[in-house]
Design a protein around this motif. Structure first.
Motif, PDB file in Angstrom:
ATOM      1  N   GLN A  72      17.951 -80.715  -6.475  1.00 27.05           N
ATOM      2  CA  GLN A  72      19.088 -79.850  -5.638  1.00 27.05           C
ATOM      3  C   GLN A  72      20.055 -80.231  -5.887  1.00 27.05           C
ATOM      4  OE1 GLN A  72      18.964 -77.034  -3.707  1.00 27.05           O
ATOM      5  NE2 GLN A  72      20.021 -77.093  -2.173  1.00 27.05           N
ATOM      6  N   LEU A  73      20.268 -81.528  -6.486  1.00 24.23           N
ATOM      7  CA  LEU A  73      21.631 -82.324  -7.058  1.00 24.23           C
ATOM      8  C   LEU A  73      21.763 -81.924  -8.597  1.00 24.23           C
ATOM      9  CD1 LEU A  73      21.505 -86.391  -5.416  1.00 24.23           C
ATOM     10  CD2 LEU A  73      22.844 -84.542  -5.109  1.00 24.23           C
ATOM     11  N   VAL A  74      20.464 -81.885  -8.749  1.00 27.00           N
ATOM     12  CA  VAL A  74      20.700 -81.055 -10.066  1.00 27.00           C
ATOM     13  C   VAL A  74      21.196 -80.026 -10.687  1.00 27.00           C
ATOM     14  CG1 VAL A  74      19.624 -80.707 -12.272  1.00 27.00           C
ATOM     15  CG2 VAL A  74      18.462 -83.506 -11.075  1.00 27.00           C
ATOM     16  N   THR A  75      20.301 -78.600 -10.035  1.00 26.95           N
ATOM     17  CA  THR A  75      21.427 -78.221  -9.478  1.00 26.95           C
ATOM     18  C   THR A  75      22.285 -77.923  -9.625  1.00 26.95           C
ATOM     19  OG1 THR A  75      18.805 -76.787  -9.144  1.00 26.95           O
ATOM     20  CG2 THR A  75      21.009 -75.498  -8.536  1.00 26.95           C
ATOM     21  N   ILE A  76      23.166 -78.297  -8.019  1.00 24.36           N
ATOM     22  CA  ILE A  76      24.250 -78.664  -8.504  1.00 24.36           C
ATOM     23  C   ILE A  76      24.916 -79.471  -9.223  1.00 24.36           C
ATOM     24  CG2 ILE A  76      26.429 -79.759  -6.633  1.00 24.36           C
ATOM     25  CD1 ILE A  76      24.492 -80.005  -4.363  1.00 24.36           C
ATOM     26  N   ALA A  77      24.325 -80.048 -10.126  1.00 23.53           N
ATOM     27  CA  ALA A  77      25.441 -80.960 -11.481  1.00 23.53           C
ATOM     28  C   ALA A  77      25.408 -79.497 -12.541  1.00 23.53           C
ATOM     29  CB  ALA A  77      24.788 -81.730 -11.706  1.00 23.53           C
TER      30      ALA A  77
END
Length: 258
Positions: free
Chosen positions: A146-151
């Motif tokens: 989820q954090l990588v997708t937000i990145a």
């Protein structure tokens, strides 16, 4: 004003109307939280805003320009979208997955440049996931994905970020970290639209709240106006209360004994 939604309507080919007469606006640095029951049409609304679904009526304006007249590449320079679930087709490294956010600025036959990867590294550092940069996206945890997708969306450098239930698959700690991140994104100047099932997340975000009811009508207002026990009890069809907790100096939404 980044986004203006005017009298938007969406119906499936079966003729079932999902929502109608939806109107609201959003500017930089603001958070717009959408609450609604399962099947109310929250994800469908975000798909329309992301130019993935074509509404049956109304209009969506980005910086005063109708989305209908814009190329998808230009829409992507204004709007970034984080869906509920993303399944990568290949085992990209985190760094290569995130750099795909630079696609609107890279030619079809061009490769990412050094400055594109520099932007990725900066964002990965900001989100405290730089240590994952060489790991496969398919092998990290759901919260990390989820954090990588937000990145990836952040390196896209849009003005508005759409987050469809970003806490749905996270444990409780990561849910709260995601809420903090949403507030940080707004503080950085992004406009943010987020859908959630948890009224407490809307309370924590403290900006504008919208409720999409089963009739497809969207009602909007400030958090303190929208987050009432009566309104939430009606929305979720269960008796709910808002109780002020002195220790955290805010209200929380709780249910009666079940």
């Amino acid at each position: 004003m980044i986004l203006e939604v005017k009298d938007l309507e969406f119906s499936y080919s079966s003729g079932r109307t999902i929502f109608e007469h939806v109107s609201f606006s959003l500017d930089k640095g603001r958070v717009f939280t959408i609450l609604g029951r399962n099947g109310a049409g929250k994800s469908t609304l975000l798909n329309c805003l992301a130019n993935l679904f074509v509404p049956n009526g109304g209009d969506i304006l980005l910086n005063g320009v109708s989305m209908r007249s814009m190329k998808q590449k230009d829409v992507a320079k204004v709007i970034g979208y984080v869906p509920q679930v993303h399944i990568a087709a290949y085992a990209y490294t985190v760094r290569d997955f995130a750099v795909m956010g630079r696609t609107p600025y890279i030619g079809l036959v061009s490769n990412p440049r050094r400055e594109d990867y520099e932007k990725v590294d900066k964002v990965l550092n900001e989100l405290n996931i730089y240590h994952l940069r060489n790991k496969s996206y398919t092998e990290i945890s759901g919260g990390e994905r989820q954090l990588v997708t937000i990145a990836r969306v952040m390196v896209q450098e849009p003005e508005l970020i759409l987050l469809d239930e970003p806490t749905a698959h996270l444990d409780y700690g990561n849910q709260l970290r995601a809420v903090r991140l949403i507030k940080r994104l707004a503080q950085r100047g992004f406009g943010v639209i987020v859908t959630t099932h948890d009224p407490n997340h809307a309370i924590l975000l403290q900006d504008t709240v919208a409720i999409l009811d089963r009739a497809g009508h969207l009602t909007t207002g400030r958090t303190e106006e929208m987050m009432t026990a009566d309104r939430l009890s009606e929305l979720y069809d269960i008796k709910l209360y808002l109780e002020y907790i002195e220790r955290v100096r805010r209200e929380v939404c709780v249910a009666e004994d079940i």
